[in-house]
Design an enzyme around this catalytic site. Structure first.
Site, PDB file in Angstrom:
ATOM      1  N   ASN A   1      42.292  49.524  45.256  1.00 24.91           N
ATOM      2  CA  ASN A   1      42.536  48.307  44.460  1.00 24.91           C
ATOM      3  C   ASN A   1      42.005  47.064  45.161  1.00 24.91           C
ATOM      4  O   ASN A   1      42.722  46.099  45.395  1.00 24.91           O
ATOM      5  CB  ASN A   1      44.032  48.171  44.104  1.00 24.91           C
ATOM      6  CG  ASN A   1      44.938  48.039  45.304  1.00 24.91           C
ATOM      7  OD1 ASN A   1      44.623  48.517  46.389  1.00 24.91           O
ATOM      8  ND2 ASN A   1      46.071  47.375  45.118  1.00 24.91           N
TER       9      ASN A   1
ATOM     10  N   LEU B   1      56.132  46.499  44.897  1.00 24.59           N
ATOM     11  CA  LEU B   1      56.285  47.279  43.671  1.00 24.59           C
ATOM     12  C   LEU B   1      56.018  48.741  43.974  1.00 24.59           C
ATOM     13  O   LEU B   1      55.096  49.016  44.747  1.00 24.59           O
ATOM     14  CB  LEU B   1      55.331  46.771  42.592  1.00 24.59           C
ATOM     15  CG  LEU B   1      55.719  45.402  42.011  1.00 24.59           C
ATOM     16  CD1 LEU B   1      54.619  44.866  41.109  1.00 24.59           C
ATOM     17  CD2 LEU B   1      57.050  45.481  41.255  1.00 24.59           C
TER      18      LEU B   1
ATOM     19  N   HIS C   1      50.479  55.285  40.244  1.00 26.03           N
ATOM     20  CA  HIS C   1      51.478  54.217  40.365  1.00 26.03           C
ATOM     21  C   HIS C   1      52.371  54.356  39.138  1.00 26.03           C
ATOM     22  O   HIS C   1      51.960  53.987  38.033  1.00 26.03           O
ATOM     23  CB  HIS C   1      50.838  52.830  40.439  1.00 26.03           C
ATOM     24  CG  HIS C   1      51.864  51.737  40.543  1.00 26.03           C
ATOM     25  ND1 HIS C   1      52.092  51.023  41.704  1.00 26.03           N
ATOM     26  CD2 HIS C   1      52.773  51.275  39.648  1.00 26.03           C
ATOM     27  CE1 HIS C   1      53.081  50.163  41.495  1.00 26.03           C
ATOM     28  NE2 HIS C   1      53.526  50.298  40.251  1.00 26.03           N
TER      29      HIS C   1
ATOM     30  N   ALA D   1      53.205  41.056  45.333  1.00 29.86           N
ATOM     31  CA  ALA D   1      53.948  42.265  45.693  1.00 29.86           C
ATOM     32  C   ALA D   1      53.216  43.018  46.792  1.00 29.86           C
ATOM     33  O   ALA D   1      52.020  43.280  46.673  1.00 29.86           O
ATOM     34  CB  ALA D   1      54.096  43.159  44.468  1.00 29.86           C
TER      35      ALA D   1
ATOM     36  N   HIS E   1      49.338  41.015  52.554  1.00 28.18           N
ATOM     37  CA  HIS E   1      48.996  39.811  51.783  1.00 28.18           C
ATOM     38  C   HIS E   1      49.144  38.627  52.728  1.00 28.18           C
ATOM     39  O   HIS E   1      50.086  38.583  53.524  1.00 28.18           O
ATOM     40  CB  HIS E   1      49.959  39.623  50.597  1.00 28.18           C
ATOM     41  CG  HIS E   1      49.802  40.639  49.515  1.00 28.18           C
ATOM     42  ND1 HIS E   1      48.933  40.483  48.459  1.00 28.18           N
ATOM     43  CD2 HIS E   1      50.396  41.839  49.332  1.00 28.18           C
ATOM     44  CE1 HIS E   1      48.999  41.543  47.663  1.00 28.18           C
ATOM     45  NE2 HIS E   1      49.884  42.384  48.164  1.00 28.18           N
TER      46      HIS E   1
ATOM     47  N   HIS F   1      46.832  50.595  51.952  1.00 26.66           N
ATOM     48  CA  HIS F   1      45.929  49.521  51.518  1.00 26.66           C
ATOM     49  C   HIS F   1      45.294  48.904  52.759  1.00 26.66           C
ATOM     50  O   HIS F   1      46.000  48.303  53.577  1.00 26.66           O
ATOM     51  CB  HIS F   1      46.697  48.452  50.737  1.00 26.66           C
ATOM     52  CG  HIS F   1      47.357  48.994  49.511  1.00 26.66           C
ATOM     53  ND1 HIS F   1      46.724  49.048  48.287  1.00 26.66           N
ATOM     54  CD2 HIS F   1      48.585  49.554  49.321  1.00 26.66           C
ATOM     55  CE1 HIS F   1      47.537  49.602  47.396  1.00 26.66           C
ATOM     56  NE2 HIS F   1      48.675  49.926  48.001  1.00 26.66           N
ATOM     57  N   LEU F   2      43.985  49.044  52.872  1.00 24.61           N
ATOM     58  CA  LEU F   2      43.283  48.488  54.037  1.00 24.61           C
ATOM     59  C   LEU F   2      42.593  47.169  53.724  1.00 24.61           C
ATOM     60  O   LEU F   2      42.152  46.483  54.646  1.00 24.61           O
ATOM     61  CB  LEU F   2      42.251  49.491  54.561  1.00 24.61           C
ATOM     62  CG  LEU F   2      42.807  50.677  55.354  1.00 24.61           C
ATOM     63  CD1 LEU F   2      41.684  51.658  55.691  1.00 24.61           C
ATOM     64  CD2 LEU F   2      43.497  50.209  56.633  1.00 24.61           C
ATOM     65  N   ARG F   3      42.475  46.836  52.416  1.00 27.57           N
ATOM     66  CA  ARG F   3      41.752  45.615  52.006  1.00 27.57           C
ATOM     67  C   ARG F   3      40.297  45.681  52.499  1.00 27.57           C
ATOM     68  O   ARG F   3      39.794  46.746  52.795  1.00 27.57           O
ATOM     69  CB  ARG F   3      42.462  44.328  52.498  1.00 27.57           C
ATOM     70  CG  ARG F   3      43.954  44.268  52.223  1.00 27.57           C
ATOM     71  CD  ARG F   3      44.335  44.482  50.774  1.00 27.57           C
ATOM     72  NE  ARG F   3      45.768  44.161  50.552  1.00 27.57           N
ATOM     73  CZ  ARG F   3      46.477  44.649  49.558  1.00 27.57           C
ATOM     74  NH1 ARG F   3      45.954  45.497  48.696  1.00 27.57           N
ATOM     75  NH2 ARG F   3      47.732  44.295  49.399  1.00 27.57           N
TER      76      ARG F   3
ATOM     77  N   HIS G   1      54.763  56.387  46.034  1.00 21.56           N
ATOM     78  CA  HIS G   1      55.871  55.502  46.417  1.00 21.56           C
ATOM     79  C   HIS G   1      57.078  55.628  45.469  1.00 21.56           C
ATOM     80  O   HIS G   1      57.451  54.664  44.801  1.00 21.56           O
ATOM     81  CB  HIS G   1      55.427  54.048  46.576  1.00 21.56           C
ATOM     82  CG  HIS G   1      54.555  53.460  45.504  1.00 21.56           C
ATOM     83  ND1 HIS G   1      54.788  53.630  44.163  1.00 21.56           N
ATOM     84  CD2 HIS G   1      53.453  52.673  45.582  1.00 21.56           C
ATOM     85  CE1 HIS G   1      53.879  52.985  43.473  1.00 21.56           C
ATOM     86  NE2 HIS G   1      53.045  52.403  44.319  1.00 21.56           N
TER      87      HIS G   1
ATOM     88  N   ASP H   1      52.298  52.836  52.056  1.00 16.51           N
ATOM     89  CA  ASP H   1      52.010  51.760  51.093  1.00 16.51           C
ATOM     90  C   ASP H   1      51.922  50.413  51.804  1.00 16.51           C
ATOM     91  O   ASP H   1      52.242  49.375  51.219  1.00 16.51           O
ATOM     92  CB  ASP H   1      53.045  51.720  49.961  1.00 16.51           C
ATOM     93  CG  ASP H   1      52.613  50.827  48.805  1.00 16.51           C
ATOM     94  OD1 ASP H   1      51.407  50.553  48.679  1.00 16.51           O
ATOM     95  OD2 ASP H   1      53.497  50.399  48.040  1.00 16.51           O
TER      96      ASP H   1
ATOM     97  N   LYS I   1      43.007  57.283  41.390  1.00 11.78           N
ATOM     98  CA  LYS I   1      44.256  56.543  41.268  1.00 11.78           C
ATOM     99  C   LYS I   1      44.433  55.996  39.865  1.00 11.78           C
ATOM    100  O   LYS I   1      43.558  55.311  39.333  1.00 11.78           O
ATOM    101  CB  LYS I   1      44.229  55.391  42.291  1.00 11.78           C
ATOM    102  CG  LYS I   1      45.506  54.580  42.378  1.00 11.78           C
ATOM    103  CD  LYS I   1      46.606  55.317  43.121  1.00 11.78           C
ATOM    104  CE  LYS I   1      47.950  54.642  42.941  1.00 11.78           C
ATOM    105  NZ  LYS I   1      48.282  53.687  43.992  1.00 11.78           N
TER     106      LYS I   1
HETATM  107  C1  NCD Z   1      50.284  47.069  46.479  1.00 12.07           C
HETATM  108  C2  NCD Z   1      49.191  46.097  46.910  1.00 12.07           C
HETATM  109  O1  NCD Z   1      49.513  44.997  47.366  1.00 12.07           O
HETATM  110  O2  NCD Z   1      48.015  46.446  46.834  1.00 12.07           O
HETATM  111  N1  NCD Z   1      51.519  46.351  46.354  1.00 12.07           N
HETATM  112  C3  NCD Z   1      52.769  46.865  46.365  1.00 12.07           C
HETATM  113  O3  NCD Z   1      53.710  46.115  46.159  1.00 12.07           O
HETATM  114  N2  NCD Z   1      52.991  48.143  46.610  1.00 12.07           N
HETATM  115  C4  NCD Z   1      49.893  47.767  45.216  1.00 12.07           C
HETATM  116  C5  NCD Z   1      50.715  49.014  44.927  1.00 12.07           C
HETATM  117  O4  NCD Z   1      50.744  49.946  45.729  1.00 12.07           O
HETATM  118  O5  NCD Z   1      51.333  49.086  43.870  1.00 12.07           O
HETATM  119 ZN    ZN Z   2      50.179  50.949  47.182  1.00 14.71          ZN
HETATM  120 ZN    ZN Z   3      51.487  51.189  43.616  1.00 18.94          ZN
END
Ligand code: NCD
Ligand code: ZN
Ligand code: ZN
Length: 348
Positions: free
Chosen positions: A42, A220, A137, A264, A252, A16-18, A175, A248, A100
């Protein structure tokens, strides 16, 4: 004792790079270690079209450190509305490497996800025909199901039927966290693989409640039992090619995790290869790291293995209590506690 490890440059198959300031803050960590990463879609709003993925890819490339050759491998976020035409566009683009499946409500920013996989018949058929992998997921969203059982129930209810329904579709069970998931992948037909995070190899669910509640260990799927953790380690110890690296890393802002209802996601990109080296060494399986981190994922995605290499040193270092993250800050995995391995280019 091994004090230095040269490794074919690894790839991160789940990242996740945001976007925006967050992207700017975290991207250099991944680019310093990994050659490529599968970039999760996402965002808010999610990356649901090829055009959005192309624009997001440009925003990533624009923020890469000078001289970096890091390649973002883009993905599409499936919704109930994703049609076969979008899959064809994604495939033709050459920049999208998978789609995804987020069950709606399963995880961070999954509200726009799929409510019922049966709605995606044409979409999945197009993906199978074009050999575009499905990334999953794998948790049911049924609030009645115990949170520790959601991955196992997903296998029976959704994944096993899906694998059978689409025998040519390549599927990555993202994951994985449980013994059930490991057993499922190991006995599945060819074309089914899984990624494993550093936290699920290093920690069991006790880490969530060690002396108090630990929001920075909340992700998660949630951390599982020691028996589950051991199953993941056995899969990688065997050098099973169906299991490969996906951090993963999911940043945050601190206050959104240290909250009455915390988000999460665990941020690990600052040590995205080092944490794996640590656990592989502790398990006496360091020779298995090369396959897991630098070969099996590329092979599964049918991409060339990387040419260059990185060097890891057995030199403990301590991540800071936080890193800047846009206007706020980010608490990394192992904040303020030593990590046994260091990336040579970052050595003091
Ligand atoms: C991920 C996220 O923050 O985008 N969070 C996580 O707990 N793994 C989403 C994901 O990979 O399920
Ligand atoms: Zn993820
Ligand atoms: Zn996930």
């Amino acid at each position: 004792m091994i004090t230095e490890l040269q490794l074919r440059r690894p790839d991160d198959w789940h990242l996740h790079l945001r976007d925006g300031a967050g992207l700017r803050a975290v991207l250099p960590f991944s680019a310093a270690r990994f050659a490529r990463a599968i970039v999760m879609p996402n965002l808010q709003p999610p990356v649901t079209t090829t055009a959005q993925a192309a624009a997001y890819r440009q925003r990533i490339l624009a923020l890469l450190p000078a001289g970096s050759r890091f390649q973002p491998l883009m993905t599409l976020y499936l919704t109930d509305q994703t049609g076969a035409a979008e899959i064809e566009r994604a495939h033709a683009s050459g920049i999208i490497f998978g789609c995804k499946l987020y069950p709606a409500g399963a995880t961070t920013h999954s509200d726009a996800g799929v409510t019922d996989i049966a709605r995606l018949e044409e979409t999945l058929q197009a993906m199978a025909a074009l050999d575009l992998p499905l990334l999953v997921h794998g948790e049911v969203t049924d609030a009645q199901v115990d949170i520790f059982e959601r991955e196992a129930r997903f296998i029976d209810r959704v994944l096993a039927p899906l694998v059978e329904r689409w025998p040519r579709l390549r599927i990555i069970f993202e994951h994985v966290t449980t013994r059930a998931a490991v057993q499922f992948v190991r006995s599945a037909r060819p074309g089914v693989a899984a990624t494993i995070t550093p936290q699920h190899l290093l920690l069991n669910r006790n880490a969530l409640l060690a002396g108090g509640i630990r929001p920075h260990h909340y992700c998660l799927p949630i951390l599982k039992t020691e028996l589950d953790r051991r199953s993941l380690l056995e899969a990688v110890a065997d050098g099973d090619r169906r299991f490969f690296l996906g951090t993963d890393s999911a940043p945050h802002e601190r206050h959104t995790k240290e909250s009455a209802c915390g988000c999460a996601g665990i941020f690990s990109a600052h040590a995205g290869i080092e944490l794996y080296a640590e656990i592989f060494e502790r398990e006496g399986i360091l020779p298995r790291l090369a396959g897991f981190a630098s070969e099996f994922g590329a092979d599964f995605y049918r991409l060339p293995r990387n040419e260059g290499h990185i060097v890891l040193l057995k030199q403990a270092w301590t991540p800071p209590a936080s890193y800047p993250f846009g206007e706020g800050e980010l608490v990394p995995l192992r904040a303020g506690e030593p990590i046994a391995w260091r990336l040579e280019s970052e050595a003091a």
